[in-house]
Design a protein around this motif. Sequence first.
Motif, PDB file in Angstrom:
ATOM      1  N   PRO A 167       0.844  -1.206   0.000  1.00  0.00           N
ATOM      2  CA  PRO A 167       0.000   0.000   0.000  1.00  0.00           C
ATOM      3  C   PRO A 167       0.875   1.250   0.000  1.00  0.00           C
ATOM      4  O   PRO A 167       1.934   1.263   0.635  1.00  0.00           O
ATOM      5  N   PRO A 168       0.482   2.316  -0.673  1.00  0.00           N
ATOM      6  CA  PRO A 168       1.303   3.531  -0.692  1.00  0.00           C
ATOM      7  C   PRO A 168       1.330   4.267   0.636  1.00  0.00           C
ATOM      8  O   PRO A 168       2.269   5.013   0.913  1.00  0.00           O
ATOM      9  N   VAL A 169       0.294   4.074   1.474  1.00  0.00           N
ATOM     10  CA  VAL A 169       0.208   4.745   2.777  1.00  0.00           C
ATOM     11  C   VAL A 169       0.043   3.686   3.861  1.00  0.00           C
ATOM     12  O   VAL A 169      -0.744   2.746   3.703  1.00  0.00           O
ATOM     13  N   ILE A 170       0.780   3.854   4.971  1.00  0.00           N
ATOM     14  CA  ILE A 170       0.664   2.930   6.095  1.00  0.00           C
ATOM     15  C   ILE A 170       0.410   3.731   7.367  1.00  0.00           C
ATOM     16  O   ILE A 170       1.145   4.675   7.686  1.00  0.00           O
ATOM     17  N   LEU A 171      -0.628   3.342   8.096  1.00  0.00           N
ATOM     18  CA  LEU A 171      -0.961   3.928   9.388  1.00  0.00           C
ATOM     19  C   LEU A 171      -0.524   2.953  10.477  1.00  0.00           C
ATOM     20  O   LEU A 171      -0.748   1.740  10.354  1.00  0.00           O
ATOM     21  N   MET A 172       0.073   3.471  11.539  1.00  0.00           N
ATOM     22  CA  MET A 172       0.550   2.617  12.624  1.00  0.00           C
ATOM     23  C   MET A 172       0.098   3.205  13.963  1.00  0.00           C
ATOM     24  O   MET A 172       0.397   4.353  14.274  1.00  0.00           O
ATOM     25  N   ASP A 173      -0.625   2.400  14.743  1.00  0.00           N
ATOM     26  CA  ASP A 173      -1.213   2.859  16.001  1.00  0.00           C
ATOM     27  C   ASP A 173      -0.457   2.263  17.186  1.00  0.00           C
ATOM     28  O   ASP A 173      -0.762   1.166  17.630  1.00  0.00           O
ATOM     29  N   GLU A 174       0.534   2.999  17.687  1.00  0.00           N
ATOM     30  CA  GLU A 174       1.347   2.578  18.837  1.00  0.00           C
ATOM     31  C   GLU A 174       1.696   1.085  18.747  1.00  0.00           C
ATOM     32  O   GLU A 174       1.419   0.315  19.661  1.00  0.00           O
ATOM     33  N   PRO A 175       2.314   0.659  17.651  1.00  0.00           N
ATOM     34  CA  PRO A 175       2.490  -0.775  17.424  1.00  0.00           C
ATOM     35  C   PRO A 175       3.495  -1.452  18.347  1.00  0.00           C
ATOM     36  O   PRO A 175       3.486  -2.673  18.458  1.00  0.00           O
ATOM     37  N   PHE A 176       4.373  -0.685  19.003  1.00  0.00           N
ATOM     38  CA  PHE A 176       5.423  -1.308  19.803  1.00  0.00           C
ATOM     39  C   PHE A 176       5.180  -1.184  21.306  1.00  0.00           C
ATOM     40  O   PHE A 176       6.033  -1.523  22.116  1.00  0.00           O
ATOM     41  N   GLY A 177       4.009  -0.701  21.694  1.00  0.00           N
ATOM     42  CA  GLY A 177       3.752  -0.391  23.088  1.00  0.00           C
ATOM     43  C   GLY A 177       3.858  -1.572  24.031  1.00  0.00           C
ATOM     44  O   GLY A 177       4.224  -1.406  25.196  1.00  0.00           O
ATOM     45  N   ALA A 178       3.533  -2.780  23.558  1.00  0.00           N
ATOM     46  CA  ALA A 178       3.515  -3.951  24.438  1.00  0.00           C
ATOM     47  C   ALA A 178       4.860  -4.669  24.508  1.00  0.00           C
ATOM     48  O   ALA A 178       5.000  -5.664  25.225  1.00  0.00           O
ATOM     49  N   LEU A 179       5.872  -4.181  23.774  1.00  0.00           N
ATOM     50  CA  LEU A 179       7.153  -4.872  23.703  1.00  0.00           C
ATOM     51  C   LEU A 179       8.101  -4.400  24.803  1.00  0.00           C
ATOM     52  O   LEU A 179       8.025  -3.262  25.268  1.00  0.00           O
ATOM     53  N   ASP A 180       9.028  -5.278  25.173  1.00  0.00           N
ATOM     54  CA  ASP A 180      10.074  -4.872  26.106  1.00  0.00           C
ATOM     55  C   ASP A 180      11.043  -3.926  25.391  1.00  0.00           C
ATOM     56  O   ASP A 180      11.045  -3.823  24.155  1.00  0.00           O
TER      57      ASP A 180
END
Length: 263
Positions: A167-180
């Motif tokens: 896709p030409p546009v990617i939205l990311m919603d706090e994708p790393f919040g649960a990681l150490d």
Amino acid sequence: MTCEPVLEARYLGRFFSDRATQSERWIIKGLSFALHEGEFVTLVGPSGSGKSTLLNLLAQIDRPSAGEIRLHGEVISAPSRPGQSAGANGRIGYIMQDDNLLPWRTLRANVEYPLQIQGRLDASFRKRVDELIAAVGLNGFENHYPHELSGGMRKRASIIRTLAYDPPVILMDEPFGALDAESRLHIQEDLVRLWELGRKTILFVTHDITEAIALGDRTLTLTKSPACIRGEHLIDISRPRSVDSLVTEPNYPGIFSRIRAEV
């Protein structure tokens, strides 16, 4: 960058009905911004300011109550526009907080799933899947199921699943919040490397100001709800950047302070 925005929100608004008061409660109101081709833009705002609501509108999971959303100049969402399609028919990818991998499918099968749904899983796209799996260090785990993978590995898989269908546009919603912290750092580096290879236009929501500075070309800040854009900050720190060494950059304290003052 081209002059015409790739993705644009114009005076966007969204309200929900308050049953207790029989009134409209605006979550977003009068919000406008634009993303240009190949930009990595980060977005921060106070808790409860409507960041996820905004992404749901941009991804066409929800419909705005006011304003419009344009993709390459075309109006794709507006209050009176019928028949909107989630993800703008594959032109907008959405990576959420959870990895949402299907537990009964292997890693490879999960990454290939959107292509299969779209009827595009041919030899060239299978090769692309191979390249993406290798790019994030998951080769050798192609036939593992999600429960056999670490949290960081599942998150990598969810990122490349979106990149696979291009896709030409990617939205990311706090994708790393649960990681150490260590996994988060490695996946941030993976994400930037993948972005530099493909130069997608990315809008990345985070509550972490340091992460916003480390990843973004620009950082946008939101007001409290009802949210609109409060500020825009150019991240004039050369790439490559690392969260570990960011604090030693001469421009970092000033950028951090200006963003922090707005959120």
